[in-house]
Design an enzyme around this catalytic site. Structure first.
Site, PDB file in Angstrom:
ATOM      1  N   CYS A 114       0.819  -1.229   0.000  1.00 23.51           N
ATOM      2  CA  CYS A 114       0.000   0.000   0.000  1.00 23.51           C
ATOM      3  C   CYS A 114       0.846   1.269   0.000  1.00 23.51           C
ATOM      4  O   CYS A 114       0.325   2.367  -0.204  1.00 23.51           O
ATOM      5  CB  CYS A 114      -0.937   0.002   1.199  1.00 23.51           C
ATOM      6  SG  CYS A 114      -2.151  -1.316   1.122  1.00 23.51           S
ATOM      7  N   HIS A 254      -2.932   7.373   3.055  1.00 22.87           N
ATOM      8  CA  HIS A 254      -3.413   6.150   2.409  1.00 22.87           C
ATOM      9  C   HIS A 254      -4.816   5.848   2.937  1.00 22.87           C
ATOM     10  O   HIS A 254      -5.082   5.956   4.133  1.00 22.87           O
ATOM     11  CB  HIS A 254      -2.443   5.006   2.728  1.00 22.87           C
ATOM     12  CG  HIS A 254      -2.963   3.656   2.354  1.00 22.87           C
ATOM     13  ND1 HIS A 254      -3.474   3.400   1.109  1.00 22.87           N
ATOM     14  CD2 HIS A 254      -3.072   2.496   3.060  1.00 22.87           C
ATOM     15  CE1 HIS A 254      -3.875   2.130   1.065  1.00 22.87           C
ATOM     16  NE2 HIS A 254      -3.638   1.568   2.240  1.00 22.87           N
ATOM     17  N   ASN A 284     -10.127   0.341   0.120  1.00 25.28           N
ATOM     18  CA  ASN A 284      -8.664   0.386   0.078  1.00 25.28           C
ATOM     19  C   ASN A 284      -8.208  -0.129  -1.283  1.00 25.28           C
ATOM     20  O   ASN A 284      -8.352  -1.315  -1.584  1.00 25.28           O
ATOM     21  CB  ASN A 284      -8.110  -0.483   1.209  1.00 25.28           C
ATOM     22  CG  ASN A 284      -6.592  -0.501   1.263  1.00 25.28           C
ATOM     23  OD1 ASN A 284      -5.918  -0.030   0.353  1.00 25.28           O
ATOM     24  ND2 ASN A 284      -6.054  -1.072   2.331  1.00 25.28           N
TER      25      ASN A 284
HETATM   26  C1  COA Z   1      -9.948  -4.984   9.739  1.00 23.38           C
HETATM   27  C2  COA Z   1     -10.566  -4.028  10.741  1.00 23.38           C
HETATM   28  C3  COA Z   1     -11.556  -3.111  10.051  1.00 23.38           C
HETATM   29  C4  COA Z   1     -11.298  -4.803  11.805  1.00 23.38           C
HETATM   30  O1  COA Z   1     -11.872  -3.934  12.755  1.00 23.38           O
HETATM   31  P1  COA Z   1     -11.697  -4.190  14.307  1.00 23.38           P
HETATM   32  O2  COA Z   1     -12.438  -3.121  14.983  1.00 23.38           O
HETATM   33  O3  COA Z   1     -10.225  -4.320  14.581  1.00 23.38           O
HETATM   34  O4  COA Z   1     -12.461  -5.533  14.493  1.00 23.38           O
HETATM   35  P2  COA Z   1     -11.893  -6.937  14.998  1.00 23.38           P
HETATM   36  O5  COA Z   1     -11.000  -7.538  13.966  1.00 23.38           O
HETATM   37  O6  COA Z   1     -11.348  -6.734  16.356  1.00 23.38           O
HETATM   38  O7  COA Z   1     -13.233  -7.742  15.051  1.00 23.38           O
HETATM   39  C5  COA Z   1     -14.262  -7.406  15.961  1.00 23.38           C
HETATM   40  C6  COA Z   1     -15.418  -8.335  15.741  1.00 23.38           C
HETATM   41  O8  COA Z   1     -16.084  -8.023  14.523  1.00 23.38           O
HETATM   42  C7  COA Z   1     -16.197  -9.200  13.728  1.00 23.38           C
HETATM   43  N1  COA Z   1     -16.138  -8.836  12.324  1.00 23.38           N
HETATM   44  C8  COA Z   1     -15.049  -8.794  11.529  1.00 23.38           C
HETATM   45  N2  COA Z   1     -15.415  -8.424  10.288  1.00 23.38           N
HETATM   46  C9  COA Z   1     -16.742  -8.250  10.301  1.00 23.38           C
HETATM   47  C10 COA Z   1     -17.679  -7.867   9.325  1.00 23.38           C
HETATM   48  N3  COA Z   1     -17.318  -7.577   8.061  1.00 23.38           N
HETATM   49  N4  COA Z   1     -18.974  -7.764   9.690  1.00 23.38           N
HETATM   50  C11 COA Z   1     -19.378  -8.037  10.954  1.00 23.38           C
HETATM   51  N5  COA Z   1     -18.517  -8.410  11.932  1.00 23.38           N
HETATM   52  C12 COA Z   1     -17.219  -8.508  11.611  1.00 23.38           C
HETATM   53  C13 COA Z   1     -15.053 -10.071  14.150  1.00 23.38           C
HETATM   54  O9  COA Z   1     -15.321 -11.421  13.852  1.00 23.38           O
HETATM   55  C14 COA Z   1     -14.996  -9.807  15.642  1.00 23.38           C
HETATM   56  O10 COA Z   1     -15.986 -10.575  16.266  1.00 23.38           O
HETATM   57  P3  COA Z   1     -15.663 -11.300  17.661  1.00 23.38           P
HETATM   58  O11 COA Z   1     -15.368 -10.173  18.615  1.00 23.38           O
HETATM   59  O12 COA Z   1     -16.919 -12.029  17.929  1.00 23.38           O
HETATM   60  O13 COA Z   1     -14.470 -12.160  17.394  1.00 23.38           O
HETATM   61  C15 COA Z   1      -9.475  -3.172  11.425  1.00 23.38           C
HETATM   62  O14 COA Z   1      -8.714  -3.964  12.284  1.00 23.38           O
HETATM   63  C16 COA Z   1      -8.549  -2.507  10.441  1.00 23.38           C
HETATM   64  O15 COA Z   1      -8.950  -1.610   9.726  1.00 23.38           O
HETATM   65  N6  COA Z   1      -7.258  -2.899  10.441  1.00 23.38           N
HETATM   66  C17 COA Z   1      -6.279  -2.307   9.588  1.00 23.38           C
HETATM   67  C18 COA Z   1      -6.549  -2.687   8.169  1.00 23.38           C
HETATM   68  C19 COA Z   1      -5.617  -2.000   7.249  1.00 23.38           C
HETATM   69  O16 COA Z   1      -5.416  -0.838   7.337  1.00 23.38           O
HETATM   70  N7  COA Z   1      -5.071  -2.781   6.324  1.00 23.38           N
HETATM   71  C20 COA Z   1      -4.304  -2.325   5.259  1.00 23.38           C
HETATM   72  C21 COA Z   1      -3.052  -1.719   5.677  1.00 23.38           C
HETATM   73  S1  COA Z   1      -2.359  -1.115   4.243  1.00 23.38           S
END
Ligand code: COA
Length: 327
Positions: A114, A254, A284
């Site tokens: 990215c 980004h 993204n």
């Molecule tokens: C991926 C991301 C959005 C997840 O959000 P989060 O707040 O960290 O959520 P978590 O991964 O802790 O998951 C929380 C809960 O939501 C659930 N969940 C995950 N995706 C879901 C979706 N699409 N819909 C509903 N629930 C979802 C998970 O299963 C978890 O449930 P649990 O608590 O029962 O296990 C976040 O971590 C993120 O943006 N990370 C960085 C991503 C990024 O920038 N990547 C590229 C870098 S270049």
């Protein structure tokens, strides 16, 4: 002394929109979760059969040539930043060079996930400043849907397809690419990668069955690093160039997650109206996200505006750039 300036910008996104409601029919998710956790409403998906990232890259470069009145034979170098190359080899740059009939052009791919745009821009900057090349295209082309697992609700809402391209040319004015800070630490490998398809784990029936040809991400860990590292590198570039938040006209991070964008802007203290955001429409788009955003807002940007770009990606690879807008 020669500076390198962005003298043109263009982008391409596919027509097809994949909405949060569409995704909620594919996996156990809903519009409310995606909107509040990530800030994305829809993303574009390339549907043309057998079309890879180059399909979109060619469209973006063709548009760039037309808009800037640049003749195809005058382009010296094309750098293609992508994590979704058409093939493992040859380079996607070579496919785009052929597709756009850039007859006198040399080129290659840059893999910085990215962070690909700011890394490729720094490479273009070095070539222009050295006097080696006069017309350099940086194209970012990312068919993210090709590595997105539409059975995995943790990752499938995040990504979209897009391409964007900029033309970089020399100038004697005090504008263009002024400075950049870059970091790669390799510590991010376990948290964000495609496990198979490379030489470490070549494709096999087992890798397909294990779904190892899709993005694997441990979101929380990546989130934490993305915020901290984009904040630190942005502060670093501002300090090095004696810039306060008041001096900056536009801040372009980004576009990975709206909460990350808001956290980064908030910690640096940049007013919200200076932070350019378009993630809600495209998701993204990896290396394409910053130039896609700049292209969308190009009518707001004026020559002389001070712009800070920051990106974070797999590796981990991250950094920030200070540019003075030159169009
Ligand atoms: C991926 C991301 C959005 C997840 O959000 P989060 O707040 O960290 O959520 P978590 O991964 O802790 O998951 C929380 C809960 O939501 C659930 N969940 C995950 N995706 C879901 C979706 N699409 N819909 C509903 N629930 C979802 C998970 O299963 C978890 O449930 P649990 O608590 O029962 O296990 C976040 O971590 C993120 O943006 N990370 C960085 C991503 C990024 O920038 N990547 C590229 C870098 S270049």
């Amino acid at each position: 002394m020669l500076n390198a300036k962005i003298s043109g910008i263009a982008s391409f996104v596919p027509e097809f929109k994949l909405t949060n409601d569409d995704l909620s029919k594919m996996v156990d998710t809903n519009d409310e979760w995606i909107t509040t956790r990530v800030g994305i409403k829809e993303r574009r998906i390339l549907k043309e059969p057998e079309a890879g990232s180059s399909y979109m890259g060619i469209k973006a470069v063709a548009q760039l040539l037309e808009e800037t009145g640049t003749k195809a034979e005058d382009v010296d170098l094309l750098l293609c930043a992508t994590s979704n190359p058409d093939y493992r080899f040859p380079s996607t740059a070579s496919v785009i060079i052929h597709g756009c009939e850039l007859k006198n052009c040399y080129g290659y791919d840059i893999q910085a996930a990215c962070a690909g745009f700011i890394v490729a821009l720094q490479t273009a900057n070095a070539y222009i400043k050295s006097g080696l090349y006069k017309k350099v295209i940086v194209v970012t082309a990312e068919k993210m849907s090709s590595m997105t697992d539409y059975q995995d609700r943790n990752t499938c809402p995040l990504f979209g397809d897009a391409a964007a391209a900029v033309l970089i040319e020399p100038t004697e004015e005090n504008i263009g690419i002024i400075d950049g800070v870059y970091h790669v630490n390799g510590e991010g490998l376990p948290f964000l990668l495609m496990k198979a398809g490379g030489s470490a784990e070549p494709a096999s029936h087992e890798t397909v069955e294990a779904r190892h040809h899709y993005v694997y991400q441990e979101g929380r860990n990546v989130y934490k690093h993305a915020v901290t590292d984009m904040v630190e590198s942005s502060k670093d570039i501002m300090k090095r160039n004696n810039l306060t938040v008041n001096d900056i006209d536009w801040f372009v991070p980004h576009q990975a997650n709206l909460r990350i964008i808001e956290a980064v802007g908030g910690r640096i203290g940049i007013p919200e109206d200076k932070v350019l955001v378009n993630i809600q429409h495209y998701g993204n788009t990896s290396a394409a996200s910053i130039p896609l955003c700049l292209d969308e807002y190009k009518n707001k940007l004026k020559k002389g505006d001070k712009v800070v770009l920051t990106a974070f990606g797999a590796g981990f690879t991250w950094g920030a750039m200070y540019i003075v807008w030159g169009i």
